[in-house]
Design a protein around this motif. Structure first.
Motif, PDB file in Angstrom:
ATOM      1  N   SER A 128       0.824  -1.208   0.000  1.00  0.00           N
ATOM      2  CA  SER A 128       0.000   0.000   0.000  1.00  0.00           C
ATOM      3  C   SER A 128       0.858   1.258   0.000  1.00  0.00           C
ATOM      4  O   SER A 128       0.419   2.327  -0.448  1.00  0.00           O
ATOM      5  N   ALA A 129       2.088   1.147   0.501  1.00  0.00           N
ATOM      6  CA  ALA A 129       2.974   2.314   0.575  1.00  0.00           C
ATOM      7  C   ALA A 129       3.576   2.681  -0.776  1.00  0.00           C
ATOM      8  O   ALA A 129       4.198   3.740  -0.913  1.00  0.00           O
ATOM      9  N   VAL A 130       3.396   1.838  -1.774  1.00  0.00           N
ATOM     10  CA  VAL A 130       3.993   2.072  -3.090  1.00  0.00           C
ATOM     11  C   VAL A 130       3.000   2.821  -3.993  1.00  0.00           C
ATOM     12  O   VAL A 130       1.901   2.323  -4.253  1.00  0.00           O
ATOM     13  N   PRO A 131       3.358   3.995  -4.479  1.00  0.00           N
ATOM     14  CA  PRO A 131       2.476   4.730  -5.395  1.00  0.00           C
ATOM     15  C   PRO A 131       2.150   3.894  -6.636  1.00  0.00           C
ATOM     16  O   PRO A 131       2.999   3.153  -7.134  1.00  0.00           O
ATOM     17  N   ASN A 132       0.933   4.010  -7.100  1.00  0.00           N
ATOM     18  CA  ASN A 132       0.414   3.305  -8.283  1.00  0.00           C
ATOM     19  C   ASN A 132       0.035   1.845  -8.011  1.00  0.00           C
ATOM     20  O   ASN A 132      -0.521   1.187  -8.893  1.00  0.00           O
ATOM     21  N   MET A 133       0.343   1.320  -6.822  1.00  0.00           N
ATOM     22  CA  MET A 133       0.027  -0.079  -6.534  1.00  0.00           C
ATOM     23  C   MET A 133      -1.308  -0.175  -5.795  1.00  0.00           C
ATOM     24  O   MET A 133      -1.470   0.397  -4.718  1.00  0.00           O
ATOM     25  N   ARG A 134      -2.259  -0.873  -6.388  1.00  0.00           N
ATOM     26  CA  ARG A 134      -3.526  -1.137  -5.716  1.00  0.00           C
ATOM     27  C   ARG A 134      -3.406  -2.433  -4.910  1.00  0.00           C
ATOM     28  O   ARG A 134      -2.630  -3.316  -5.271  1.00  0.00           O
ATOM     29  N   VAL A 135      -4.183  -2.554  -3.849  1.00  0.00           N
ATOM     30  CA  VAL A 135      -4.087  -3.718  -2.967  1.00  0.00           C
ATOM     31  C   VAL A 135      -5.488  -4.264  -2.678  1.00  0.00           C
ATOM     32  O   VAL A 135      -6.353  -3.526  -2.195  1.00  0.00           O
ATOM     33  N   TYR A 136      -5.674  -5.552  -2.958  1.00  0.00           N
ATOM     34  CA  TYR A 136      -6.983  -6.178  -2.776  1.00  0.00           C
ATOM     35  C   TYR A 136      -6.883  -7.468  -1.973  1.00  0.00           C
ATOM     36  O   TYR A 136      -5.959  -8.261  -2.170  1.00  0.00           O
ATOM     37  N   LEU A 137      -7.849  -7.673  -1.062  1.00  0.00           N
ATOM     38  CA  LEU A 137      -7.951  -8.909  -0.306  1.00  0.00           C
ATOM     39  C   LEU A 137      -9.387  -9.409  -0.378  1.00  0.00           C
ATOM     40  O   LEU A 137     -10.229  -9.079   0.472  1.00  0.00           O
ATOM     41  N   PRO A 138      -9.720 -10.183  -1.405  1.00  0.00           N
ATOM     42  CA  PRO A 138     -11.099 -10.685  -1.529  1.00  0.00           C
ATOM     43  C   PRO A 138     -11.435 -11.659  -0.403  1.00  0.00           C
ATOM     44  O   PRO A 138     -10.574 -12.372   0.098  1.00  0.00           O
ATOM     45  N   SER A 139     -12.711 -11.670  -0.013  1.00  0.00           N
ATOM     46  CA  SER A 139     -13.121 -12.423   1.168  1.00  0.00           C
ATOM     47  C   SER A 139     -13.580 -13.846   0.892  1.00  0.00           C
ATOM     48  O   SER A 139     -13.527 -14.691   1.790  1.00  0.00           O
ATOM     49  N   ASP A 140     -14.051 -14.136  -0.311  1.00  0.00           N
ATOM     50  CA  ASP A 140     -14.458 -15.511  -0.619  1.00  0.00           C
ATOM     51  C   ASP A 140     -14.308 -15.777  -2.108  1.00  0.00           C
ATOM     52  O   ASP A 140     -13.900 -14.897  -2.879  1.00  0.00           O
ATOM     53  N   ARG A 141     -14.644 -17.002  -2.525  1.00  0.00           N
ATOM     54  CA  ARG A 141     -14.462 -17.408  -3.922  1.00  0.00           C
ATOM     55  C   ARG A 141     -15.333 -16.585  -4.874  1.00  0.00           C
ATOM     56  O   ARG A 141     -14.934 -16.295  -6.013  1.00  0.00           O
ATOM     57  N   LEU A 142     -16.511 -16.197  -4.427  1.00  0.00           N
ATOM     58  CA  LEU A 142     -17.439 -15.480  -5.288  1.00  0.00           C
ATOM     59  C   LEU A 142     -16.962 -14.049  -5.545  1.00  0.00           C
ATOM     60  O   LEU A 142     -17.004 -13.559  -6.676  1.00  0.00           O
TER      61      LEU A 142
END
Length: 310
Positions: A128-142
């Motif tokens: 998250s500290a890197v400019p231009n980098m998006r960060v995602y943590l999906p919660s389930d398979r769907l």
């Protein structure tokens, strides 16, 4: 209920896309088995690159392919992808703004007994500290399926962290509320707001059900989009409750809790309590055993939420 690991869903979505889009390329660092990408390698050998145990090369090659018009998905254990190849992620991918999707598999404490060397409790903060980098943590398979399909439509860098094992569904098949870079509100309440990401969303929803039995109403937010963070959803939720609880499978520093605290503190000051892994090597065990030990389960979250509004 069909349960498969989120990493397997990513592979299936990319395999479907690769049938008609020859620019979709998967790369692994000797991780095709652990990443559930063996089927992709077998069906699309000309769209698959094996770098071996060389995470820095994995990311650098992915960036080069992206500059040639390819759509690379670099699959590697989150613990190594977010540390060993951090400079390449920062410079080759983010600074160069290349269309590379970094897939951090077996994130958090998924590797269990392998200990701190294989745990990734710092990746949210680092990426998250890197400019231009998006960060995602999906919660389930769907939700993972929706996110992967959405990421196929853009050409920006991203880091996606998923766990190792199958997890319980948070959503209902065929009815998954999903908007890119917008948090999903699972329940709305007036007493406490629980904001969670990744595998912590399910126990947060369970906590809300337990709190309801105590006469406490809770808002539960699935903040799968850690960066960009849905500021509007956070402010709205915090403004209507007595306290905010954040829940994450991460260090207490620099992750979801820190980000939410900054927003709440500046926009609508309320008590914010961060539930996370401790600032120490965690105990050895399965993900469930680790979560239970540190109170990162429905009962633990409900107890902390109830205490916060007393």
């Amino acid at each position: 209920m069909a349960k498969i690991a989120n990493k397997q869903v990513i592979c299936e979505v990319l395999m479907e896309a690769a049938k008609t889009d020859k620019d979709v390329v998967a790369l692994c660092s000797d991780s095709r088995g652990s990443g559930s990408f063996t089927p992709f390698a077998e069906e699309f050998p000309k769209q698959f690159v094996e770098t071996g145990i060389a995470e820095q090369n994995l990311v650098g090659i992915s960036a080069g392919l992206a500059k040639c018009g390819k759509k690379p998905y670099a699959v590697s254990p989150a613990c190594f992808l977010s540390t060993r190849s951090y400079e390449q992620a920062k410079v080759d991918v983010a600074y160069s703004n290349t269309n590379v999707k970094l897939i951090g598999i077996s994130g958090g404490v998924s590797y269990g007994a392998l200990g701190m060397s294989h745990h990734s409790a710092q990746d949210i903060a680092a990426m998250s500290a890197v400019p231009n980098m998006r960060v995602y943590l999906p919660s389930d398979r769907l939700q993972t399926e929706c996110l992967t399909k959405a990421l196929l439509k853009d050409n920006k860098p991203a880091y996606i962290r998923v766990g190792r094992n199958a997890v319980d569904d948070v959503y209902v098949e065929g009815n998954v509320p999903f908007e890119m870079d917008k948090a999903t509100v699972l329940t709305e309440g007036k007493d406490v707001a629980i904001i969670a990401c990744g595998e912590m969303v399910k126990p947060s929803a369970e906590a809300a059900a337990l709190l309801k039995e105590q006469g406490i109403s809770a808002t539960v937010i699935d903040m799968y989009c850690v960066k960009p963070l849905d500021k509007e959803a956070i402010v709205k939720a915090a403004s209507n409750v007595k306290a905010v609880i954040t829940v994450e499978e991460h260090s207490p520093f620099g992750g979801l809790g820190s980000m939410v605290s900054q927003i709440v503190g500046s926009e609508c000051p309320k008590k914010v309590i961060n539930m996370s892994l401790p600032d120490e090597p965690v105990i050895t065990g399965t993900s469930k055993e680790v979560f239970d030990y540190y109170g990162l389960n429905g009962e633990g979250i409900a107890q902390k939420a109830a205490e916060a509004i007393r």
